[in-house]
Every structure is written in C-alpha cells, then in structure tokens.
Design a protein around this motif. Structure first.
Motif, PDB file in Angstrom:
ATOM      1  N   VAL A  30       0.887  -1.162   0.157  1.00 28.64           N
ATOM      2  CA  VAL A  30      -0.018   0.006  -0.074  1.00 28.64           C
ATOM      3  C   VAL A  30       0.836   1.268  -0.011  1.00 28.64           C
ATOM      4  N   GLY A  31       1.819   1.007   0.855  1.00 29.71           N
ATOM      5  CA  GLY A  31       2.686   2.425   1.094  1.00 29.71           C
ATOM      6  C   GLY A  31       3.454   2.358   2.070  1.00 29.71           C
ATOM      7  N   THR A  32       4.029   3.554   2.795  1.00 25.57           N
ATOM      8  CA  THR A  32       4.831   3.342   3.929  1.00 25.57           C
ATOM      9  C   THR A  32       4.074   3.327   5.265  1.00 25.57           C
ATOM     10  N   ILE A  33       4.173   2.124   5.769  1.00 22.26           N
ATOM     11  CA  ILE A  33       3.679   1.961   7.041  1.00 22.26           C
ATOM     12  C   ILE A  33       4.855   1.646   8.199  1.00 22.26           C
ATOM     13  N   ASP A  34       4.746   2.535   9.238  1.00 23.56           N
ATOM     14  CA  ASP A  34       5.886   2.454  10.134  1.00 23.56           C
ATOM     15  C   ASP A  34       5.366   3.492  11.482  1.00 23.56           C
ATOM     16  N   ASP A  35       6.044   3.489  12.394  1.00 24.60           N
ATOM     17  CA  ASP A  35       5.637   3.953  13.859  1.00 24.60           C
ATOM     18  C   ASP A  35       5.739   5.476  13.802  1.00 24.60           C
ATOM     19  N   ASP A  36       6.240   6.108  12.773  1.00 26.11           N
ATOM     20  CA  ASP A  36       6.377   7.389  12.512  1.00 26.11           C
ATOM     21  C   ASP A  36       5.261   8.235  11.540  1.00 26.11           C
ATOM     22  N   ALA A  37       4.644   7.273  11.173  1.00 28.08           N
ATOM     23  CA  ALA A  37       3.664   7.729  10.034  1.00 28.08           C
ATOM     24  C   ALA A  37       2.188   8.269  10.705  1.00 28.08           C
ATOM     25  N   ASP A  38       2.023   9.403  10.496  1.00 31.72           N
ATOM     26  CA  ASP A  38       0.446   9.780  11.003  1.00 31.72           C
ATOM     27  C   ASP A  38      -0.656   9.612  10.052  1.00 31.72           C
ATOM     28  N   THR A  39      -0.290   9.180   8.834  1.00 35.67           N
ATOM     29  CA  THR A  39      -1.169   8.679   7.973  1.00 35.67           C
ATOM     30  C   THR A  39      -0.346   7.942   6.819  1.00 35.67           C
ATOM     31  N   VAL A  40      -0.890   6.768   6.618  1.00 36.17           N
ATOM     32  CA  VAL A  40      -0.284   5.765   5.752  1.00 36.17           C
ATOM     33  C   VAL A  40      -0.345   6.499   4.314  1.00 36.17           C
ATOM     34  N   LEU A  41      -1.216   7.039   3.684  1.00 31.47           N
ATOM     35  CA  LEU A  41      -1.225   7.261   2.283  1.00 31.47           C
ATOM     36  C   LEU A  41      -2.463   8.742   2.454  1.00 31.47           C
ATOM     37  N   THR A  42      -1.609  10.003   2.111  1.00 32.30           N
ATOM     38  CA  THR A  42      -2.168  10.962   1.877  1.00 32.30           C
ATOM     39  C   THR A  42      -2.670  11.291   0.417  1.00 32.30           C
ATOM     40  N   ILE A  43      -3.754  11.558   0.261  1.00 34.51           N
ATOM     41  CA  ILE A  43      -3.898  11.688  -1.247  1.00 34.51           C
ATOM     42  C   ILE A  43      -4.496  13.343  -1.562  1.00 34.51           C
ATOM     43  N   ASP A  44      -3.415  14.008  -2.095  1.00 33.81           N
ATOM     44  CA  ASP A  44      -3.656  15.555  -2.324  1.00 33.81           C
ATOM     45  C   ASP A  44      -3.845  15.963  -3.667  1.00 33.81           C
ATOM     46  N   LYS A  45      -4.318  14.892  -4.444  1.00 35.60           N
ATOM     47  CA  LYS A  45      -4.900  15.343  -5.743  1.00 35.60           C
ATOM     48  C   LYS A  45      -6.286  14.859  -6.012  1.00 35.60           C
ATOM     49  N   SER A  46      -7.151  15.215  -6.931  1.00 34.43           N
ATOM     50  CA  SER A  46      -8.200  14.411  -7.370  1.00 34.43           C
ATOM     51  C   SER A  46      -8.105  13.234  -8.151  1.00 34.43           C
ATOM     52  N   ILE A  47      -8.417  12.206  -7.849  1.00 34.95           N
ATOM     53  CA  ILE A  47      -8.044  10.881  -8.461  1.00 34.95           C
ATOM     54  C   ILE A  47      -9.189  10.235  -8.504  1.00 34.95           C
ATOM     55  N   THR A  48      -9.348   8.765  -9.260  1.00 40.33           N
ATOM     56  CA  THR A  48     -10.075   7.905  -9.450  1.00 40.33           C
ATOM     57  C   THR A  48      -9.590   6.527  -9.122  1.00 40.33           C
ATOM     58  N   ILE A  49      -9.734   5.825  -8.305  1.00 41.20           N
ATOM     59  CA  ILE A  49      -9.063   4.501  -8.025  1.00 41.20           C
ATOM     60  C   ILE A  49     -10.237   3.469  -8.628  1.00 41.20           C
ATOM     61  N   GLN A  50      -9.755   2.352  -9.632  1.00 46.12           N
ATOM     62  CA  GLN A  50     -10.550   1.306 -10.024  1.00 46.12           C
ATOM     63  C   GLN A  50     -10.323   0.231  -9.473  1.00 46.12           C
ATOM     64  N   GLY A  51     -11.246  -0.632  -9.120  1.00 47.98           N
ATOM     65  CA  GLY A  51     -10.976  -1.795  -8.411  1.00 47.98           C
ATOM     66  C   GLY A  51     -10.481  -3.006  -9.360  1.00 47.98           C
ATOM     67  N   ASN A  52     -11.184  -3.148 -10.443  1.00 47.00           N
ATOM     68  CA  ASN A  52     -10.601  -3.721 -11.514  1.00 47.00           C
ATOM     69  C   ASN A  52     -10.423  -5.361 -10.821  1.00 47.00           C
ATOM     70  N   GLY A  53     -11.677  -5.734 -10.139  1.00 50.95           N
ATOM     71  CA  GLY A  53     -11.464  -6.855  -9.772  1.00 50.95           C
ATOM     72  C   GLY A  53     -10.493  -7.266  -8.438  1.00 50.95           C
ATOM     73  N   ASN A  54      -9.875  -6.521  -8.047  1.00 50.00           N
ATOM     74  CA  ASN A  54      -8.795  -6.470  -7.143  1.00 50.00           C
ATOM     75  C   ASN A  54      -9.162  -5.915  -5.698  1.00 50.00           C
ATOM     76  N   GLU A  55      -8.529  -6.137  -4.755  1.00 46.58           N
ATOM     77  CA  GLU A  55      -9.152  -5.782  -3.173  1.00 46.58           C
ATOM     78  C   GLU A  55      -8.002  -5.149  -2.655  1.00 46.58           C
ATOM     79  N   ILE A  56      -8.463  -4.155  -1.766  1.00 43.56           N
ATOM     80  CA  ILE A  56      -7.617  -3.262  -0.820  1.00 43.56           C
ATOM     81  C   ILE A  56      -7.513  -3.802   0.692  1.00 43.56           C
ATOM     82  N   SER A  57      -6.900  -4.326   1.324  1.00 47.55           N
ATOM     83  CA  SER A  57      -6.702  -5.263   2.745  1.00 47.55           C
ATOM     84  C   SER A  57      -5.595  -4.552   3.443  1.00 47.55           C
ATOM     85  N   ILE A  58      -6.211  -3.766   4.521  1.00 45.50           N
ATOM     86  CA  ILE A  58      -5.216  -3.317   5.457  1.00 45.50           C
ATOM     87  C   ILE A  58      -5.579  -3.554   6.695  1.00 45.50           C
ATOM     88  N   ASP A  59      -4.371  -4.187   7.472  1.00 44.33           N
ATOM     89  CA  ASP A  59      -4.732  -4.740   8.813  1.00 44.33           C
ATOM     90  C   ASP A  59      -3.464  -4.039   9.644  1.00 44.33           C
TER      91      ASP A  59
END
Length: 240
Positions: A30-59
């Motif tokens: 997904v991106g950077t996951i560590d002890d110092d991260a306040d947010t795993v993923l900051t999205i600062d632009k308008s964007i479309t994410i298409q699933g295309n039959g795949n999944e996003i699973s964050i634990d």
C-alpha cells in the motif's frame, strides 16, 4: 505505467487521473507503514481508483503500529481542500488493532464511493474523521456498500453525507455516536445503525427521499450523556 505500491501509483498519476489496481493491495504494497507515520497514504490530488476485480486489505494489527489517532487514508489536507477521490468498483477491508487507536479515512475534501464499491471497516477508533467540517463530503452511490463493525468511538464526526441509488450504510456497534454528521441525505437507499452507545444518528439536517429505509436499533445505552461544557446539564437524551 505500473508501480509496486499504491502510494507510488497515486504519486505518479496526474490530477484528475485514474489508477487501476492490477493486483490486491495489502500492508506490503500500500505504501509506507511505520511507527512515525501519522497517515499511511495522503491523497492530495483528485483521482479515481478503479478496483478492476482486485481488493485493498489493510490490517493494522499486523504489525501493531498505530500509537495514536493516525489514519490510513487522508483525502486532502486542509479545510479548503478541493480534492475529490473516487473509489470506483473498489472492495476494501480495513481492520484496526482493536485498541481504540487508528482511523480508516480522514476526509478534508470529497470521497466518492461508487459503482458497486464495498468498503468494510472494523475494530478502528473511527471509520471516518471529517476534519474538513462542512467542506468534507462522502457520497455513496450506484449500489455501493459501507459496513462498519466494532468502532470504538464515533463511526463519523461531521461532514455532509449522501447515500443514494440503491446503496447501503450499515453500522454495527459504536462506542460513542453512530452516524454523526452535519447533513444526511438518504435517497432510495438503506441506512442501519445498531448498538451505538450514544446517538445512532446525530445530524443538523436529515433528508429522506424515494422510499429511503433508515433504522436505528439498540442505541443510547450510555445516554443521557453529561455535557463536557456544563457538567450539571445533559447534552444528549435520545437515541436518534
């Protein structure tokens, strides 16, 4: 172009562009996951994410990293944000660490959940923090579903919500309020809140249209709640 993490794909995309998932997204890509991260993923632009039959699973329990009110996804960064992120046919599962820490979405701009998207959040502190206030918007439409289980605080804390076109929002167990919003519109869709300790639905304005189906059950067990500003007064008395 292809990228090995969702973070890199979003960084490379142009404003208004589209990212198509070519594989499942997990903690590892997904991106950077560590002890110092306040947010795993900051999205600062308008964007479309298409699933295309795949999944996003964050634990977040693997590893147990969030120490405070950190977020998985931040939609924009300021109260004047014009960022609009669209989840198009996306299946997403976010699991908190069951310690009352960590939020799924931090919305400053607009989050569109559309085209049969299926979003599930469980064991988080909040599913949606809406730091953009009335500028923050969540639109659930085109037969999309949002489900939340075992939220430690509020499911949401503000913003303008629209659920329409055969979509559904299902909140099961919240340690504080369930759907706490500025405005709520339910149009030909379903909203269910069960087991919120305080108010099931708390809103300045609620609009129900076209056979909207809204149910609130088993809420308010910790009401009346004392006002934090005036201890001798009760701030909430009702379950809806």
């Amino acid at each position: 172009k292809t990228h090995d993490t969702l973070e890199k794909a979003i960084e490379a995309a142009q404003d208004g562009g589209t990212v198509v998932l070519l594989a499942d997204i997990t903690n590892e890509n997904v991106g950077t996951i560590d002890d110092d991260a306040d947010t795993v993923l900051t999205i600062d632009k308008s964007i479309t994410i298409q699933g295309n039959g795949n999944e996003i699973s964050i634990d977040l329990s693997i590893p147990d990293i969030f120490e405070d009110r950190d977020q998985i996804f931040s939609i924009g960064e300021t109260k004047e944000s014009t960022v609009a992120v669209t989840l198009d046919g996306v299946t997403m599962n976010i699991k908190g660490n069951n310690t009352g820490k960590g939020d799924a979405f931090d919305v400053w701009g607009t989050l569109n959940i559309t085209n049969g998207s299926n979003i599930t959040v469980k064991n988080a502190q909040s599913a949606f923090t809406m730091q953009g206030g009335e500028n923050a918007k969540v639109n659930i439409d085109k037969a999309s579903t949002v489900t939340a289980n075992n939220i430690h605080g509020n499911f949401s804390n503000g913003g303008i919500w629209t659920i329409k076109e055969g979509s559904s929002l299902d909140i099961n167990t919240a340690g504080n309020h369930g759907l706490s919003v500025e405005e709520l519109t339910v149009d030909a869709s379903t909203v269910s809140v069960d087991g919120a300790a305080y108010t099931g639905i708390l809103a300045a304005t609620v609009t129900l249209k076209n056979d909207a189906n809204v149910t609130v059950t088993n809420c308010g067990k910790d009401l009346p709640q004392k006002s934090q500003w005036a201890p001798d007064k009760e701030s909430y008395k009702n379950a809806m």
